[in-house]
Every structure is written in structure tokens, then in C-alpha cells.
Design a protein around this motif. Structure first.
Motif, PDB file in Angstrom:
ATOM      1  N   THR A  24      50.287   8.029 -32.770  1.00  0.00           N
ATOM      2  CA  THR A  24      50.704   7.045 -31.757  1.00  0.00           C
ATOM      3  C   THR A  24      51.565   5.949 -32.351  1.00  0.00           C
ATOM      4  N   LEU A  25      51.528   5.795 -33.688  1.00  0.00           N
ATOM      5  CA  LEU A  25      52.397   4.818 -34.353  1.00  0.00           C
ATOM      6  C   LEU A  25      53.850   5.047 -33.971  1.00  0.00           C
ATOM      7  N   LYS A  26      54.252   6.318 -33.943  1.00  0.00           N
ATOM      8  CA  LYS A  26      55.636   6.606 -33.565  1.00  0.00           C
ATOM      9  C   LYS A  26      55.777   6.952 -32.092  1.00  0.00           C
ATOM     10  N   GLU A  27      54.792   7.675 -31.536  1.00  0.00           N
ATOM     11  CA  GLU A  27      54.967   8.149 -30.154  1.00  0.00           C
ATOM     12  C   GLU A  27      54.658   7.068 -29.121  1.00  0.00           C
ATOM     13  N   GLY A  28      53.547   6.374 -29.265  1.00  0.00           N
ATOM     14  CA  GLY A  28      53.248   5.311 -28.305  1.00  0.00           C
ATOM     15  C   GLY A  28      54.306   4.232 -28.321  1.00  0.00           C
ATOM     16  N   LEU A  29      54.739   3.845 -29.527  1.00  0.00           N
ATOM     17  CA  LEU A  29      55.772   2.817 -29.660  1.00  0.00           C
ATOM     18  C   LEU A  29      57.095   3.284 -29.067  1.00  0.00           C
ATOM     19  N   THR A  30      57.464   4.537 -29.313  1.00  0.00           N
ATOM     20  CA  THR A  30      58.756   5.006 -28.817  1.00  0.00           C
ATOM     21  C   THR A  30      58.725   5.270 -27.316  1.00  0.00           C
ATOM     22  N   VAL A  31      57.590   5.702 -26.771  1.00  0.00           N
ATOM     23  CA  VAL A  31      57.483   5.809 -25.315  1.00  0.00           C
ATOM     24  C   VAL A  31      57.670   4.436 -24.677  1.00  0.00           C
ATOM     25  N   PHE A  32      57.039   3.415 -25.261  1.00  0.00           N
ATOM     26  CA  PHE A  32      57.210   2.065 -24.724  1.00  0.00           C
ATOM     27  C   PHE A  32      58.683   1.667 -24.752  1.00  0.00           C
TER      28      PHE A  32
ATOM     29  N   LEU B 131      37.543  15.638 -23.372  1.00  0.00           N
ATOM     30  CA  LEU B 131      38.623  15.574 -24.347  1.00  0.00           C
ATOM     31  C   LEU B 131      39.034  14.140 -24.663  1.00  0.00           C
ATOM     32  N   ALA B 132      38.225  13.163 -24.244  1.00  0.00           N
ATOM     33  CA  ALA B 132      38.541  11.757 -24.499  1.00  0.00           C
ATOM     34  C   ALA B 132      38.622  11.492 -26.002  1.00  0.00           C
ATOM     35  N   HIS B 133      39.613  10.706 -26.391  1.00  0.00           N
ATOM     36  CA  HIS B 133      39.763  10.322 -27.793  1.00  0.00           C
ATOM     37  C   HIS B 133      40.544   9.016 -27.847  1.00  0.00           C
ATOM     38  N   PRO B 134      40.376   8.245 -28.915  1.00  0.00           N
ATOM     39  CA  PRO B 134      41.166   7.020 -29.054  1.00  0.00           C
ATOM     40  C   PRO B 134      42.636   7.360 -29.269  1.00  0.00           C
ATOM     41  N   ILE B 135      43.505   6.365 -29.131  1.00  0.00           N
ATOM     42  CA  ILE B 135      44.910   6.631 -29.397  1.00  0.00           C
ATOM     43  C   ILE B 135      45.131   6.900 -30.884  1.00  0.00           C
ATOM     44  N   GLN B 136      44.194   6.458 -31.705  1.00  0.00           N
ATOM     45  CA  GLN B 136      44.166   6.867 -33.112  1.00  0.00           C
ATOM     46  C   GLN B 136      42.933   7.751 -33.278  1.00  0.00           C
ATOM     47  N   PRO B 137      43.075   9.069 -33.108  1.00  0.00           N
ATOM     48  CA  PRO B 137      41.912   9.954 -33.212  1.00  0.00           C
ATOM     49  C   PRO B 137      41.273   9.865 -34.594  1.00  0.00           C
ATOM     50  N   GLN B 138      39.997  10.150 -34.625  1.00  0.00           N
ATOM     51  CA  GLN B 138      39.284  10.111 -35.903  1.00  0.00           C
ATOM     52  C   GLN B 138      39.093  11.496 -36.499  1.00  0.00           C
ATOM     53  N   SER B 139      39.340  12.543 -35.708  1.00  0.00           N
ATOM     54  CA  SER B 139      39.202  13.912 -36.222  1.00  0.00           C
ATOM     55  C   SER B 139      39.988  14.861 -35.322  1.00  0.00           C
TER      56      SER B 139
ATOM     57  N   THR C  50      48.988  14.285 -26.798  1.00  0.00           N
ATOM     58  CA  THR C  50      48.299  14.108 -25.515  1.00  0.00           C
ATOM     59  C   THR C  50      48.820  12.898 -24.756  1.00  0.00           C
ATOM     60  N   ALA C  51      48.404  12.827 -23.498  1.00  0.00           N
ATOM     61  CA  ALA C  51      48.733  11.657 -22.688  1.00  0.00           C
ATOM     62  C   ALA C  51      48.118  10.400 -23.277  1.00  0.00           C
ATOM     63  N   THR C  52      46.980  10.531 -23.946  1.00  0.00           N
ATOM     64  CA  THR C  52      46.349   9.362 -24.561  1.00  0.00           C
ATOM     65  C   THR C  52      47.213   8.817 -25.688  1.00  0.00           C
TER      66      THR C  52
ATOM     67  N   THR D 209      48.860   2.636 -38.338  1.00  0.00           N
ATOM     68  CA  THR D 209      48.861   1.730 -37.190  1.00  0.00           C
ATOM     69  C   THR D 209      48.410   0.333 -37.611  1.00  0.00           C
ATOM     70  N   GLU D 210      47.507   0.264 -38.599  1.00  0.00           N
ATOM     71  CA  GLU D 210      47.052  -1.045 -39.080  1.00  0.00           C
ATOM     72  C   GLU D 210      48.217  -1.836 -39.676  1.00  0.00           C
ATOM     73  N   GLU D 211      49.100  -1.149 -40.390  1.00  0.00           N
ATOM     74  CA  GLU D 211      50.251  -1.832 -40.971  1.00  0.00           C
ATOM     75  C   GLU D 211      51.221  -2.284 -39.891  1.00  0.00           C
ATOM     76  N   PHE D 212      51.324  -1.506 -38.824  1.00  0.00           N
ATOM     77  CA  PHE D 212      52.183  -1.917 -37.703  1.00  0.00           C
ATOM     78  C   PHE D 212      51.644  -3.196 -37.057  1.00  0.00           C
ATOM     79  N   ILE D 213      50.356  -3.210 -36.739  1.00  0.00           N
ATOM     80  CA  ILE D 213      49.770  -4.398 -36.111  1.00  0.00           C
ATOM     81  C   ILE D 213      49.869  -5.607 -37.048  1.00  0.00           C
ATOM     82  N   LYS D 214      49.709  -5.382 -38.345  1.00  0.00           N
ATOM     83  CA  LYS D 214      49.817  -6.489 -39.316  1.00  0.00           C
ATOM     84  C   LYS D 214      51.225  -7.079 -39.282  1.00  0.00           C
ATOM     85  N   ALA D 215      52.236  -6.243 -39.128  1.00  0.00           N
ATOM     86  CA  ALA D 215      53.604  -6.751 -39.042  1.00  0.00           C
ATOM     87  C   ALA D 215      53.800  -7.584 -37.780  1.00  0.00           C
TER      88      ALA D 215
END
Length: 865
Positions: free
Chosen positions: A322-330, A365-373, A382-384, A423-429
Motif C-alpha cells: 500500500t506504500l506505493k498503491e494506496g498513495l498512487t491511487v490517492f 478475507l479482512a486484512h489491514p492495509i499493511q498485511p501481516q502475513s 486487493t481493494a483494501t 510505510t513507517e518511513e513514509f509516515i515519518k516523512a
């Protein structure tokens, strides 16, 4: 395969470790051939950690010919070869390995790696396709500079493309031709691309803000050159917008787009060489609808924007997708809003989110935008990750404001250019650039589920104080999940629809940052009890547990100055009235308040046609089903059909006036409004209206009007139905993208014989399982957009989908896996349908040689039920 068979290996984010070695430079020589393609790679490898001395290179379905370390040919005793990769001991901290492999692209129906499509060679390497071309560290945190030499028959493959800039072309002694491409920017292997064939090219250029002239090229199959104008215009608009909005200038001397017919995805952002599904490139007024034109503009922009948000800065690992896809969709949503109607674009984005992502968040199939596995990374496109990921970025933009968000983005580009990050580095920026604490906001990345918001209010007439008590809850996130940072945009309307608070910069909208599980917000000095306009612009991807009172909804539907919330109020009011038709005994007509408000909407001349058209539309059957504890498939369909008929009959004169007024206007908004009027008029089943639809079909000068008219006929048994379907096919049988529309119209028809029609179409000469677009146009369209027949009580719809998934499992596992999701919603239906849907999932899991892609989706969908 039996259900007891051991599950494929699960990969966890917590287990991430950087590789002991990395690759700094890649020299590829790819010799294309009709039977066996030879791939020679020279990899410069360098140690980067002390974690062992073994080098592991991914590789699947490769015929290894030789491996050489620093000029020494290895025998089989000096390396280990498995079905998934190659292992050997490093001879030094820096060394060169040369590998020769053979592959057969013409046999590759999975469309991953290097494959052949319509006589042309093409690649798709995201997420893990490069390992099917040669042995490599096929992971996004290995970034290398690529040089690619493509060798092939110059007559059959005069066009030979790869990433970067073309540095050399020539002839070999045996008569073959070659092109040498050099990409000066380090990239992971998933961004590698190669295309070769006898293609036509359309050229243009773009001058950057610094004065550099960039060559622009779109490659298509011959005969399609006249359908590239809109794509080229969209590309130039995207390049200009990214310079102005984010200060991002293109960095190579050439930017290329290739349109291919067989493609698993919509498009791919390979560095300098974007490969597109032809659906998102080719368009003319006669062959493409207005929605197609909008889709092309959006996807062209999306892939171009990836040059910085995805290519120059990429993901450390696939959990960061989502670092690249969520940001680029936005970013592409911002672009489309600036190019077209911002209000309509926002509504369309939210409709898409609610249709695809909300059910995903609520199901197995629920998962965070940063899946853990994950088991198979292809299943996490995914749409998420995309749509909800974009909403999370939008919330950050809302919280920070335009200026501070830009500062954060500038720092992100400056700090991480050329890196694979998290994603943590993105939010830190964003934090450092804006000097804002976003620590609580990060919870959005790790919590699954859609937050639910409960609101109660109180008004003290004496003091003029109005208080809202707001509670947030997210059942999917678990009992101990911390509260989220939720931006609430709110306005307060008076009885006449006027804004009662000035809001930010006189906008009438206040921004409130919710950070606690329960919060109280008060407004003072109000002369009357207000009607709250909540989450204006859909400022957060949440569900409101309770809808405002009926009179409040009518007020908002008629008067809200926030156009998204005005539409939203209409949708809520319509949903409530449709649910009444379904659930309340004796309710056999729409309530007068909705009918009256709909009439006011028709009469409002201040609204732009595109916005009026989308606001006139009723909630879809799937959305209505989401509001029910047990989905009443037939009740929803019948109620919606009755509502359309009632509106069409009540306002026949007004709708006919709208139709005639916008009949000859050559603008997409006018067409939208005219065809929405036709939808309601045809719902009356008046023979004269169906005759009018037939006339529109036959005389249409554009595909939007032709398809709109045909869609009105295809749900009926009127003689014009078969006449026009036959005419449509005969007109366009040589244009595969238009024939996809023909399949979809029949797949989504609600008429009684629809399932029989769809089953017969599987045997149509134009249908093939090997083309993803064709599969999506018929099978996926039926399963996802025809709830009445997919959920037939007989179970025939489930069997239809099950058979298709099992067949596709052996042809294209990615496409097969994406078809599983509708069956995963079984918990929402009655006991009989639940049983049939679970049986279908079990049958899929019992498929012999089931792929990891399909296994993961089916097993998770079945769950513990």
C-alpha cells in the motif's frame, strides 16, 4: 487435493530480514525464439550483511543450462537446484555470476514472467514473475541497474523494447537484430519489462518544466493507431499535473506505453515502459463509453505517477504494497478530480470502496492495509490495499492540510529517492515535514475492519448549545485495539439549508480530529437546532451505525452545500425506503417523502448534469444487501425494480423533458443525465419507451448512448433485445474490447433466462478462458454484478462459478483466485444458500493440483464455518 492436505507455507512480516547479498548491476541478453527463448544474465553481487555465506536466487519453471562464478563454470556438486530456486556459496564479498536458462513463453498461459500474446512477446513481473525468466533475488529490496539486450528476428519482431533509454541497435552475423536498453536508475526486478513484436507506434513529445524534451510513444497492434489520442492526451496531462502538484519531473529521455490484449492486471508501471491492458489505452467515440474514457485517463495517470511513488521509491517488501498503491491511487484520484467533476469523482470513488472494500473488511478475507502475513502475494492486490489505502492517505492529507502534506511529500522524495522503504518511513516523512504527530494515525495501517461510528446529539434551546457525543468501535480489530485517529469534517445546517457555522476559511465545514473511543463536541450560539452534516466529503472510511431522522435526511438531500453529503443523504433515504418495501408488511410503494425529494432533485436547474445523474441513481442491490443482517436477494431485486417503475411513472413527463433536452448534447454529463432518464422511463415497461430505446440504439453516434439503450433492452423479452444484440455483435465482432461489453451486458441481465444465457455463452466462439478480459467480462461480471441469478436458490449460479474456477486453476491461477471472493460472502445469506456456497468452496479446495493462489482464497473464505 483433499482438505486434510498440508497448507502452503505462510510468509510473515515479522520474519523479514534483509538478504545477506544484494545485486548491484544486471546485464541481460534475451534471445527470442518461436520455440525456446534463451536468457543469459550476468549479475554483479555484493555482500551487505554478515548473515551467512549462501546466495539464494529465486527461479521457477526454468531450464538451467549453466552457472559460472567469476569465470569458473560450476558443476552440479557446487550448487543446489530446487523447483523454487538456486543456492550456491559466495566465492567472495563481491563477485559476478553468469547464468544461462531456457524458457518457453509461448506455453505460458499464466501470463506471469515472459509470455506470448497475439504474436507478441510481453512480460509481467509484479509481484514475483521475474523468477520465471531467470534466476534472481526476486524481492523488492534488491535494487539494481539493468542493461538489457533483446535479440530476435527483425521481420517478426521489429519492435524490441525494455526499460530505460535505447542506447544501440544493430544486426548480428546470423541476420537477427538487437536493441540495447540501459536503465540508469536502480530498480527491483518486478519493474523489469520487455516487449517485442510487429507493433505500430503513435508518437508525441512533452517538454518538462526544466525544458527537457521527452519522447512519448504508444505501441499498439496495427490498425489501432486511431484509438490512441485520448491515452496520449491523458499522459501529457498527467506529466504536467505531477510537476505542478508535487514538483515531480520525468527523469528518462523516453516514456513508452504498450497495449496488450492478454494481461492479468489493468496496467503495470515498469520503469519507462508501462505495459497496459488494451482496455485502458484504446478508445474512440464509436467503441468506448464515457466511463471508458474516464478509466483510461485515470489508469494512464496512475501508472505514470508510479514513476516516483513506486519506482524511484519502492517497497522494502510486499507487506508494504500500500506504500506505493494506496498513495498512487490517492494521487490519481486527485488528478481525476482536478480534470473532471470533483464531486462526481468523489462519489464514484466511495461507491467503489463500499462495493468492493467494505465487504472485504467485513468478511473472512479482512486484512489491514499493511498485511501481516500471506500465502500468495498476488492475492493481496486487493481493494483494501488499494482503495482503503488511498482513503488512509486522504485522511493524512485532510489532517495535515494541503500545504503541510506537500511538505511531507517533498521530504519523502528527498529522503528516500532510490530506496526500498516501509510505510513507517513514509509516515515519518509526513510527520517530520509537517511537524505533526501522526503516531496514533499509524494504527490505520495495522487494523483490519471498518470502524463503526455511533452519534447522539443534544440541543439546549436556552443557551444555543449543540453537543455531539461520538463513539468509535471496530469489532474486526479486536477488543483491545486502540482507538483510531479519525478526521471528522462537519457542517451544521439550519432549517432553510443555510450553514450555521463559518467553518474553515468560511467554508461552513469544521475539521475535528477524533482520537478517543468516546468524545463530546459542542457548538455554541446557535439560534435553532441544527441538522448535522457528518463526515463531509467522506472524510474517513467509516460506517455510521444509525442514519439521521427522516426529516433530517430530506433536509440534507435538498440543501446540503457539501455535494457528497447531499448525494449521501439521498442514498440513505432511498435505502431506508427500499428496505421498508422489503421488510414491512403492507409496504407496497415508496414513501412520499422520498418521491417528493426526488422530484425536487429533478427540478433543480442549478446542478451540473453529471452530478444530477449520479444523484438520481438508486443504491445498488449489493449495497442494499450490506444493510441487512441476512440478505434477501429476491426482495432487494423486486423492491428496486418497483422503485424504478414508480419513479418512472410518477415523473414520466419530467423525465421525458430531461431526455429530450439533453438528447443532442455532445457532452458526457448530458449523456449521463439523458440515459438516467431513459433508465427510469424504461422501468415502466411502456412499449413506446422500449421502442424509443431501440431507436436510440440504432441511431447512436457514440458507444455510451448505444450501450445505454441496449442495456435497457437486454433485461427484457422484447423482440428488439435479440435484434439489437445480434446487430451489436455483427458490428463489432472484430473488436475484442467492444465484444467484452456484449458479454457483460448479458452476464449482468436480470431477465429470467440470464443464467441459461450466460452458460450458453461459455460455448460461444468468441469466448476463451485464456484471455483475462473475456473471463472478467462474462464469468466475473455474472458472479459480482448479477446477485439475483448468481444467488439463485437452485445453487446453479454457485456451480457455474465453481466450474469456472476449477478450470481456470490450471490455466491462470491469478484470475481463478480473484473469482473466489463472491463465495466468501456466504455468512451473509440464509441457511440454504450458506450450505451451497460452502459446498462450492469445498469442491474448489478438493481440486487436484490446486494452486497456492486459489487455495489461499478458498480456504480463508471457507474459514471455520
Amino acid at each position: 487435493m483433499s482438505l486434510s492436505k498440508a497448507a502452503p507455507k505462510t510468509i510473515y512480516l515479522k520474519d523479514y530480514t534483509p538478504p545477506a547479498f544484494t545485486i548491484t548491476h544486471v546485464d541481460l541478453v534475451i534471445e527470442l525464439d518461436e520455440h525456446v527463448t534463451k536468457v543469459s544474465s550476468s549479475l554483479k553481487i555484493k555482500r551487505q550483511t554478515d548473515n551467512g555465506n549462501l546466495v539464494y536466487l529465486d527461479g521457477e519453471k526454468l531450464d538451467l543450462q549453466s552457472i559460472t562464478l567469476d569465470g569458473t563454470l560450476l558443476d552440479q556438486q557446487n550448487y543446489t537446484l530446487s523447483s523454487t530456486g538456486l543456492t550456491f556459496a559466495a566465492p567472495a564479498d563481491e563477485f559476478t555470476v553468469e547464468i544461462v536458462t531456457l524458457i518457453k513463453p509461448q506455453d505460458n498461459t499464466e501470463l506471469e514472467g515472459l509470455y506470448k500474446s497475439s504474436g507478441n512477446f510481453c512480460t509481467q513481473c509484479e509481484a514475483e514473475g521475474f523468477r520465471k525468466i531467470t534466476y534472481y533475488m526476486d524481492r523488492p529490496d534488491v535494487m539494481a541497474r539493468f542493461t538489457t539486450k533483446i535479440v530476435g528476428d527483425g521481420t517478426k519482431y521489429p519492435v524490441k523494447l525494455s526499460n530505460g533509454n535505447l542506447m544501440e541497435s544493430g544486426h548480428l552475423d546470423d541476420g537477427r537484430q538487437y536493441n540495447l536498453w540501459v536503465d540508469p536508475f536502480p530498480k527491483p526486478a518486478y519493474l523489469f519489462a520487455l516487449v517485442a513484436g510487429d507493433l505500430a507506434v503513435v508518437e508525441d513529445h512533452f517538454v518538462t518544466q526544466s525544458g527537457r524534451q521527452i519522447k512519448l510513444q504508444i505501441f499498439v497492434e496495427k490498425g489501432n493507431e486511431d484509438k490512441c489520442d485520448h491515452a496520449m492526451t491523458s499522459l501529457k496531462k498527467s506529466m504536467k499535473w505531477d510537476e505542478e502538484k508535487y514538483g515531480r519531473e520525468y527523469d528518462l529521455d523516453i516514456f513508452m506505453i504498450v497495449a496488450v490484449s492478454d494481461f492479468n492486471m489493468g496496467a503495470m508501471e515498469n520503469k519507462g515502459l508501462n505495459v497496459f491492458n488494451s482496455k485502458y489505452v484504446l478508445a474512440s467515440k464509436e467503441t468506448a463509453t464515457d466511463a471508458d474514457f474516464d478509466g483510461i485517463e485515470s489508469v494512464i495517470a496512475h501508472e505514470y505517477f508510479h514513476n516516483w511513488t513506486g519506482n524511484r521509491i519502492t517497497c522494502r517488501d510486499w507487506f508494504q504494497l500500500t506504500l506505493k498503491e494506496g498513495l498512487t491511487v490517492f494521487r490519481d484520484q486527485q488528478f481525476s478530480a482536478d480534470m473532471n467533476s470533483a464531486a462526481v469523482k468523489r462519489i464514484e470513488d466511495v461507491q467503489r470502496l463500499r462495493a468492493a472494500q467494505f465487504p472485504e473488511d467485513a468478511g473472512p478475507l479482512a486484512h489491514p492495509i499493511q498485511p501481516q502475513s500471506y500465502v500468495e502475494i498476488n492475492n493481496f492486490y486487493t481493494a483494501t490495499v488499494y482503495e482503503k489505502g488511498a482513503e488512509v492517505i486522504r485522511m493524512a492529507h485532510t489532517i495535515l492540510g494541503e500545504e503541510n502534506f506537500r511538505k511531507g511529500m517533498d521530504l519523502y522524495f528527498e529522503r528516500h529517492d532510490g530506496q526500498a522503504v516501509t510505510t513507517e518511513e513514509f509516515i515519518k516523512a509526513l510527520e517530520d515535514g509537517s511537524e505533526t504527530d501522526l503516531s496514533q494515525f499509524r494504527n490505520w495501517y495495522i487494523q483490519a475492519g471498518t470502524p463503526e461510528i455511533s452519534i447522539t446529539d443534544d440541543y439546549d434551546e436556552k443557551s444555543g448549545s449543540y453537543t455531539l457525543r461520538i463513539r468509535q468501535d471496530n469489532p474486526k480489530a479486536g477488543k483491545n485495539a486502540p482507538p483510531l485517529h479519525i478526521p471528522l469534517k462537519i457542517g451544521l445546517l439550519g432549517s432553510n439549508g443555510e450553514d450555521l457555522i463559518p467553518g474553515l476559511d468560511g467554508s461552513g465545514t469544521e475539521l475535528i480530529n477524533l482520537k478517543k473511543e468516546v468524545e463530546e463536541i459542542s457548538f455554541h450560539g446557535l439560534k435553532e437546532r441544527p441538522t448535522p452534516s457528518l463526515f463531509r466529503g467522506f472524510s474517513a472510511p467509516v460506517r455510521l451505525r444509525a442514519s439521521p431522522a427522516d426529516d433530517k435526511l430530506v433536509t440534507l438531500f435538498k440543501n446540503d452545500t457539501d455535494l457528497f453529503n447531499r448525494w449521501e443523504a439521498g442514498q440513505r433515504l432511498a435505502t431506508q425506503r427500499l428496505l421498508q418495501l422489503i421488510t414491512e408488511k403492507g409496504a407496497n410503494r415508496l414513501a412520499e417523502d422520498f418521491i417528493g425529494a426526488f422530484g425536487d432533485l429533478l427540478a433543480d436547474a442549478s446542478l451540473e448534469p453529471a452530478y444530477k445523474a449520479i444523484t438520481m441513481s438508486l443504491p445498488g442491490e449489493q449495497f442494499i444487501g450490506q444493510q441487512m443482517s441476512v440478505v434477501d436477494v429476491d426482495g432487494i431485486h423486486n423492491a428496486r425494480k418497483e422503485a424504478i417503475k414508480t419513479i418512472g411513472a410518477t415523473y414520466s413527463d419530467e423525465l421525458m423533458a430531461i431526455y429530450e433536452q439533453h438528447q443532442n448534447q455532445d457532452h458526457n454529463g448530458d449523456r449521463s443525465l439523458k440515459n438516467m432518464a431513459l433508465l427510469y422511463l424504461s422501468g415502466t415497461e411502456d412499449p413506446s419507451i422500449l421502442k424509443m430505446a431501440r431507436e436510440q440504439y440504432l441511431t447512436a453516434t457514440n458507444m455510451t448512448d448505444r450501450i445505454s439503450a441496449l442495456s435497457r433492452l437486454v433485461v427484457t423479452n422484447h423482440p428488439a433485445r435479440d435484434e439489437c444484440l445480434e446487430d451489436f455483435y455483427n458490428r463489432w465482432e472484430n473488436d475484442s474490447l467492444v465484444i467484452d461489453k456484449w458479454f457483460t451486458l448479458q452476464a449482468t441481465s436480470s431477465r429470467d433466462a440470464a443464467l441459461e444465457d450466460v452458460s450458453k455463452l461459455l460455448g460461444h466462439p468468441a469466448f476463451t478462458y485464456t484471455n483475462p478480459n473475456r473471463v472478467r467480462s462474462l464469468i466475473a461480471a455474472f458472479a459480482s454484478a448479477n446477485p439475483r441469478h448468481f444467488h439463485s436458490r437452485t445453487g446453479a449460479g454457485y456451480q457455474f462459478l465453481t466450474d469456472a474456477i476449477i478450470k481456470l486453476n490450471g490455466i491462470n491461477p491469478q484470475i481463478a483466485a480473484r473469482l473466489v471472493s463472491p463465495l466468501g460472502q456466504w455468512r451473509r445469506y440464509d441457511d440454504d444458500r450458506q450450505t451451497k456456497m460452502k459446498d462450492a468452496l469445498k469442491a474448489i479446495l478438493n481440486t487436484e493440483n490446486i494452486s497456492n493462489d486459489v487455495y489461499e482464497m478458498a480456504s480463508k473464505s471457507l474459514g471455520d464455518g
